[in-house]
Design an enzyme around this catalytic site. Structure first.
Site, short mmCIF file in Angstrom:
data_model
loop_
_atom_site.label_atom_id
_atom_site.label_comp_id
_atom_site.label_asym_id
_atom_site.label_seq_id
_atom_site.Cartn_x
_atom_site.Cartn_y
_atom_site.Cartn_z
N LYS A 23 -9.44 2.71 -2.42
CA LYS A 23 -9.69 2.07 -1.11
C LYS A 23 -11.08 2.42 -0.60
CE LYS A 23 -7.36 1.46 3.37
NZ LYS A 23 -6.18 1.91 4.17
N GLU A 65 0.83 -1.20 0.00
CA GLU A 65 0.00 0.00 0.00
C GLU A 65 0.87 1.26 0.00
OE1 GLU A 65 -3.59 1.91 2.79
OE2 GLU A 65 -2.23 0.43 3.64
N CYS A 77 -5.47 -3.10 2.57
CA CYS A 77 -5.19 -3.05 4.00
C CYS A 77 -6.44 -3.19 4.87
CB CYS A 77 -4.41 -1.77 4.33
SG CYS A 77 -3.50 -1.86 5.90
#
Length: 261
Positions: free
Chosen positions: A109, A40, A143
């Site tokens: 995200k 990330e 994540c």
């Protein structure tokens, strides 16, 4: 299919150095792989104070370089996430790049990490679908998304056979990374490639332990706590074979997934 997970050390306040180093590792991995995945926001790390200056666009020289590497080595890229500026907002975004060097999908995200006030720096992504990249159906997550099982279930129900999860996951919550990455693979009969970084942020070390997990909860390959490239050979037909014998996806009760209906 040979996958490379680039578990790189990300340094604080060193965007230029991280970018150059990451590209070097990426090129090394792409020479001998069908797919390469990075962690990330590997260019900036969580040093987000200069994000407005360090974010790039999808037509930036950096993305063009990534496309060139994919084309040069005939290698698909899900090159971790980058801070991408689009339509006046900045997203924590994975660009999906084909072996021909074409940008075929972009994932921002979905779940922003409230503990780190990510919403102050990033806009939440709004495209959550599985996608085709060089003939393989993928899902992309980042994540904190790993904590949301319904997202992985949604991607699996769309046909994803491999779901990637670039991350910057700390050592103090490493047991969660271990548990959740394996659970997301096992409960959805998919491969999961969870690609973490090493190094530290404000003295808090990152866990590393990037891994590829098969649909039966077996770790195919895993890294340690140092910088390395982890290679794994996987058989995507395993997803189809397992779903013929034990397929929880066919038993999903969608009414339960939609409270109030």
């Amino acid at each position: 299919m040979k996958i490379a997970l680039v578990q790189m050390e990300i340094k604080e306040r060193n965007c230029a150095g991280n970018t150059a180093h990451g590209l070097m590792l990426l090129e090394e991995a792409a020479r001998q792989s069908d797919l390469v995945v990075l962690p990330e926001i590997w260019t900036t790390g969580y040093s987000l104070g200069h994000l407005k200056e360090e974010a790039v666009t999808l037509d930036s020289p950096l993305v063009e370089t990534l496309c060139g590497i994919a084309r040069k080595y005939n290698c698909s890229l899900l090159p971790g996430s980058l801070p991408i500026r689009k339509n006046g907002r900045i997203y924590n975004m994975i660009p999906a790049i084909s072996k021909r060097g074409d940008l075929v999908y972009e994932y921002g995200k979905a779940h922003l990490f409230g503990m780190f006030d990510e919403e102050k720096f990033f806009a939440p992504g709004e495209s959550f679908n599985a996608f085709d990249l060089d003939g393989v159906c993928y899902g992309a997550t980042i994540c904190y998304d790993l904590r949301f099982p319904e997202f992985y279930r949604y991607l699996a129900l769309q046909g994803a056979r491999l779901i990637v999860c670039p991350a910057e996951w700390p050592t103090r919550r490493g047991d969660g990374f271990d548990l959740l990455s394996r659970a997301r693979a096992f409960e959805n009969h998919v491969y999961v490639a969870a690609v973490n970084c090493v190094g530290s942020f404000k003295g808090d070390p990152f866990y590393g332990h990037s891994r590829i997990i098969d649909p039966m909860n077996h770790i195919v390959a895993e890294g340690g706590d140092k910088e390395e490239i982890i290679y794994a050979d996987i058989d995507l037909d395993m997803v189809t074979k397992i779903r013929k014998n034990l397929n929880a996806l066919t038993d999903v009760r969608f009414k339960i997934m939609k409270p109030g209906e």
